[in-house]
Design an enzyme around this catalytic site. Structure first.
Site, PDB file in Angstrom:
ATOM      1  N   HIS A 299      -4.075  -0.170   6.581  1.00 12.10           N
ATOM      2  CA  HIS A 299      -2.941   0.764   6.624  1.00 12.10           C
ATOM      3  C   HIS A 299      -2.373   0.869   8.033  1.00 12.10           C
ATOM      4  O   HIS A 299      -2.451   1.900   8.707  1.00 12.10           O
ATOM      5  CB  HIS A 299      -3.363   2.127   6.083  1.00 12.10           C
ATOM      6  CG  HIS A 299      -3.888   2.034   4.686  1.00 12.10           C
ATOM      7  ND1 HIS A 299      -4.708   2.960   4.112  1.00 12.10           N
ATOM      8  CD2 HIS A 299      -3.705   1.062   3.735  1.00 12.10           C
ATOM      9  CE1 HIS A 299      -5.000   2.582   2.868  1.00 12.10           C
ATOM     10  NE2 HIS A 299      -4.407   1.439   2.619  1.00 12.10           N
TER      11      HIS A 299
ATOM     12  N   HIS B  15      -3.456  -9.582  -0.980  1.00 12.44           N
ATOM     13  CA  HIS B  15      -3.679  -8.200  -0.553  1.00 12.44           C
ATOM     14  C   HIS B  15      -4.552  -8.062   0.699  1.00 12.44           C
ATOM     15  O   HIS B  15      -4.207  -7.342   1.625  1.00 12.44           O
ATOM     16  CB  HIS B  15      -4.262  -7.381  -1.707  1.00 12.44           C
ATOM     17  CG  HIS B  15      -4.334  -5.921  -1.389  1.00 12.44           C
ATOM     18  ND1 HIS B  15      -3.193  -5.152  -1.177  1.00 12.44           N
ATOM     19  CD2 HIS B  15      -5.385  -5.085  -1.186  1.00 12.44           C
ATOM     20  CE1 HIS B  15      -3.552  -3.915  -0.882  1.00 12.44           C
ATOM     21  NE2 HIS B  15      -4.864  -3.850  -0.870  1.00 12.44           N
TER      22      HIS B  15
ATOM     23  N   ASP C   3       0.827  -1.221   0.000  1.00 16.69           N
ATOM     24  CA  ASP C   3       0.000   0.000   0.000  1.00 16.69           C
ATOM     25  C   ASP C   3       0.856   1.264   0.000  1.00 16.69           C
ATOM     26  O   ASP C   3       0.614   2.175   0.788  1.00 16.69           O
ATOM     27  CB  ASP C   3      -0.951  -0.009   1.202  1.00 16.69           C
ATOM     28  CG  ASP C   3      -1.834  -1.249   1.214  1.00 16.69           C
ATOM     29  OD1 ASP C   3      -1.293  -2.361   1.369  1.00 16.69           O
ATOM     30  OD2 ASP C   3      -3.062  -1.115   1.057  1.00 16.69           O
TER      31      ASP C   3
ATOM     32  N   ASP D 209      -1.514  -2.592  -4.047  1.00 17.01           N
ATOM     33  CA  ASP D 209      -1.841  -1.166  -3.944  1.00 17.01           C
ATOM     34  C   ASP D 209      -0.582  -0.342  -4.197  1.00 17.01           C
ATOM     35  O   ASP D 209       0.141   0.025  -3.277  1.00 17.01           O
ATOM     36  CB  ASP D 209      -2.499  -0.805  -2.601  1.00 17.01           C
ATOM     37  CG  ASP D 209      -3.962  -1.224  -2.549  1.00 17.01           C
ATOM     38  OD1 ASP D 209      -4.464  -1.787  -3.548  1.00 17.01           O
ATOM     39  OD2 ASP D 209      -4.597  -0.988  -1.510  1.00 17.01           O
TER      40      ASP D 209
ATOM     41  N   HIS E  50     -11.365  -2.322   7.297  1.00 13.64           N
ATOM     42  CA  HIS E  50     -11.399  -3.526   6.439  1.00 13.64           C
ATOM     43  C   HIS E  50     -11.549  -4.823   7.243  1.00 13.64           C
ATOM     44  O   HIS E  50     -11.103  -5.881   6.805  1.00 13.64           O
ATOM     45  CB  HIS E  50     -10.129  -3.646   5.585  1.00 13.64           C
ATOM     46  CG  HIS E  50      -9.940  -2.512   4.619  1.00 13.64           C
ATOM     47  ND1 HIS E  50     -10.949  -2.056   3.823  1.00 13.64           N
ATOM     48  CD2 HIS E  50      -8.838  -1.772   4.312  1.00 13.64           C
ATOM     49  CE1 HIS E  50     -10.487  -1.065   3.067  1.00 13.64           C
ATOM     50  NE2 HIS E  50      -9.218  -0.880   3.355  1.00 13.64           N
TER      51      HIS E  50
ATOM     52  N   TYR F 225      -2.135   4.331  -6.218  1.00 15.94           N
ATOM     53  CA  TYR F 225      -3.323   5.076  -5.758  1.00 15.94           C
ATOM     54  C   TYR F 225      -3.751   6.140  -6.774  1.00 15.94           C
ATOM     55  O   TYR F 225      -4.310   7.164  -6.415  1.00 15.94           O
ATOM     56  CB  TYR F 225      -3.116   5.681  -4.356  1.00 15.94           C
ATOM     57  CG  TYR F 225      -3.160   4.632  -3.280  1.00 15.94           C
ATOM     58  CD1 TYR F 225      -2.095   3.757  -3.094  1.00 15.94           C
ATOM     59  CD2 TYR F 225      -4.294   4.469  -2.485  1.00 15.94           C
ATOM     60  CE1 TYR F 225      -2.141   2.760  -2.133  1.00 15.94           C
ATOM     61  CE2 TYR F 225      -4.348   3.474  -1.512  1.00 15.94           C
ATOM     62  CZ  TYR F 225      -3.270   2.624  -1.351  1.00 15.94           C
ATOM     63  OH  TYR F 225      -3.326   1.635  -0.409  1.00 15.94           O
TER      64      TYR F 225
END
Ligand SMILES: *[C@@H]1O[C@H](CO)[C@@H](O)[C@H](O)[C@H]1NC(C)=O
Ligand SMILES: *[C@@H]1O[C@H](CO)[C@@H](O)[C@H](O)[C@H]1NC(C)=O
Ligand SMILES: *[C@@H]1O[C@H](CO)[C@@H](O)[C@H](O)[C@H]1NC(C)=O
Ligand SMILES: *[C@@H]1O[C@H](CO)[C@@H](O)[C@H](O)[C@H]1NC(C)=O
Ligand SMILES: *[C@@H]1O[C@H](CO)[C@@H](O)[C@H](O)[C@H]1NC(C)=O
Ligand SMILES: [Fe+2]
Length: 464
Positions: A351, A312, A162, A190, A322, A193
């Site tokens: 994150h 992921h 990410d 990720d 999430h 973005y």
């Protein structure tokens, strides 16, 4: 470095003292607000007409004797050739490979020419120089091939998820690059973005490619697709999932008999790495399900002791952000991971940082009510490392109390280093971004599940 390690140890001891239920919830939080994407003008194209840019390399076969070299030329299709030679040899003995060239349109954006050249039959453990472009706009890079696959071949991987392209991303990335140990990157999805910008502005894919080039051009990044690679936007007529990602990033999926670049495997040194797609079908009879079912029994732990999975969306994550999104995939595949003694599963998406204990939750069969994760010596450790530092900010809302399966969690950005030492031992450190120094905030030995399935949790020495 020494001082910060000391400080960090102190911090760890402190938080250990105040925590209890599961493992440790670190109280260190870097900062709760998201940082902005770095302005695009910080990442100009390299000087020169049609100069090659966004250079990135990845393993090009199953064994580590090929490399896929990828780059973009903004204005013309040619030159689409890579020249390469052994670093200890010279240019006069160079080889050439022609790229397959592609491009795509996304809404009103038109990409440059995207080149992918696979160079083959490389020697193991050898440094190569490669060159792209023409005349005075030539650019030169280098990489080192991995040693021949074998059970006790030491090898060091970086792990990032990410990442994005904010000022925080820059810190994570710079800390990683400054660490000279790592030989290849396990990237858990990720990337750019770009989809957080209006019309999924694909210029942000280009700036990301330039941002990470100083690492991706010199060592292979092993790619996993995340949700930000989907770029699905029917409202502007973009209905093909993964369009920019699949044009820009090639992987050697055919070498592992996969029918899609979104899931595949490679061998590298003493590791067998399986990449899965959280955003492609994985239910029974789907291509990904069928592939993984055939794939796991093929892993020969006498050749590659370390079985590592990248995906992921995490299966074990105790952040409210999430929460449980990875659950349906866990239900499908977890019993296979336990049966085949997967060592480590790296995920991103959340994150924040978290490391699980060795646990499984495979008994449940809808009538028996056995739905609590239990300690399991054949189970992998699950690491959530979606803390690259992207534009969406930190996920700093953990479920309370910390579940018993969670060994360590902390809401800050960073990267990890995984050092495979031999068939039994690997040393792992997670480095948070702190005060411009990458500090090892979480570190542990991992013992191989096939060769040395001992308990790591209650030992601090390598040979316990
Ligand atoms: C694409 O469309 C957006 C919105 O209409 C506009 O702001 C942008 O300038 C356009 N880009 C190009 C390359 O035409
Ligand atoms: C990224 O970090 C490096 C190293 O600290 C620094 O030199 C560079 O200016 C940073 N880039 C931006 C856009 O802030
Ligand atoms: C479900 O699990 C229970 C206990 O583990 C077992 O006795 C039972 O046979 C299982 N049911 C089915 C349909 O497999
Ligand atoms: C944390 O997550 C919980 C569960 O989703 C929610 O109820 C709570 O409001 C969140 N807290 C903060 C500070 O966002
Ligand atoms: C494997 O590596 C560990 C950690 O460096 C070391 O303690 C151990 O002795 C090694 N095992 C063998 C068989 O060399
Ligand atoms: Fe994600």
């Amino acid at each position: 470095m020494r001082v910060s390690t000391g400080v960090c140890l102190l911090l760890l001891l402190q938080v250990t003292a105040v925590c209890c239920n599961g493992g440790v919830t670190s109280t260190y939080v870097r900062k709760p607000y998201a940082s902005l994407d770095m302005p695009i003008h910080h990442f100009p194209s390299p000087p020169g007409f049609n100069a090659p840019e966004q250079v990135h390399i990845t393993q090009g076969d199953h064994e580590g004797r090929s490399m896929i070299i990828s780059w973009v030329t903004p204005l013309h299709r040619s030159p689409n050739v890579v020249r390469y030679w052994e670093a200890k040899g010279n240019f006069n003995n160079h080889h050439k490979a022609h790229a397959k060239t592609t491009s795509y349109r996304y809404y009103n954006y038109t990409s440059g020419y995207i080149h992918h050249a696979t160079i083959r039959r490389l020697k193991h453990d050898t440094e190569y120089i490669y060159e792209l472009g023409k005349h005075k706009h030539t650019r030169r890079f280098s990489f080192t091939t991995p040693p021949k696959v074998g059970p006790d071949v030491p090898y060091t991987f970086g792990v990032i998820g990410d990442l994005g392209q904010t000022y925080d991303s820059n810190q994570t990335f710079e800390h990683y690059v400054a660490n000279p140990k790592s030989q290849a990157m396990l990237f858990v999805g990720d990337l750019s973005y770009a989809d957080d910008h209006p019309f999924h502005d694909s210029n942000r894919w280009d700036s990301w490619g330039r941002f990470v080039e100083k690492s991706t051009a010199y060592q292979p990044w092993i790619w996993t697709a995340g949700n930000h690679e989907l770029d699905l936007a029917p409202e502007i007529g973009e209905i093909t999932p993964f369009k920019p990602y699949l044009h820009r990033y090639n992987v050697p999926h055919k070498a592992s008999k996969s029918t899609s670049p979104l899931w595949y495997s490679i061998k590298r040194a003493s590791a067998y790495i399986i990449v899965l797609s959280s955003y492609s079908a994985y239910g029974k009879y789907t291509p990904q399900y069928n592939w993984l079912k055939e794939e796991l029994p093929k892993v020969n732990r006498a050749e590659t002791p370390w079985l590592i999975v990248l995906l992921h969306s995490p299966w074990y994550n105790s952040n409210n952000y999430h929460y449980m999104e990875g659950e349906s995939m866990r239900v499908m595949f977890e019993s296979w991971f336990v049966k085949h003694k997967v060592d480590l599963v790296f995920a991103g998406h959340v994150h924040s940082y978290e490391r699980s204990k060795r646990i499984s939750n495979v008994k449940y069969n809808i009538t028996n009510g056995l739905s609590t994760p239990v300690s399991d010596a054949s189970a992998p450790v699950y690491i959530t490392i979606g803390d690259g530092g992207n534009i969406e900010g930190i996920a700093d809302n953990f479920t309370e109390p910390q579940p018993s399966y969670s060994a360590f969690r902390e809401a800050s950005f960073g990267h990890a280093i995984l050092e495979l030492k031999n068939r039994t031992h690997a040393y792992y450190t997670w480095h948070r971004n702190q005060e411009n120094e990458a500090v090892a905030a979480d570190s542990t030995w991992f013992y191989n599940r096939y060769w040395y399935p001992h308990d790591e949790e209650h030992s601090s020495t390598p040979m316990d």
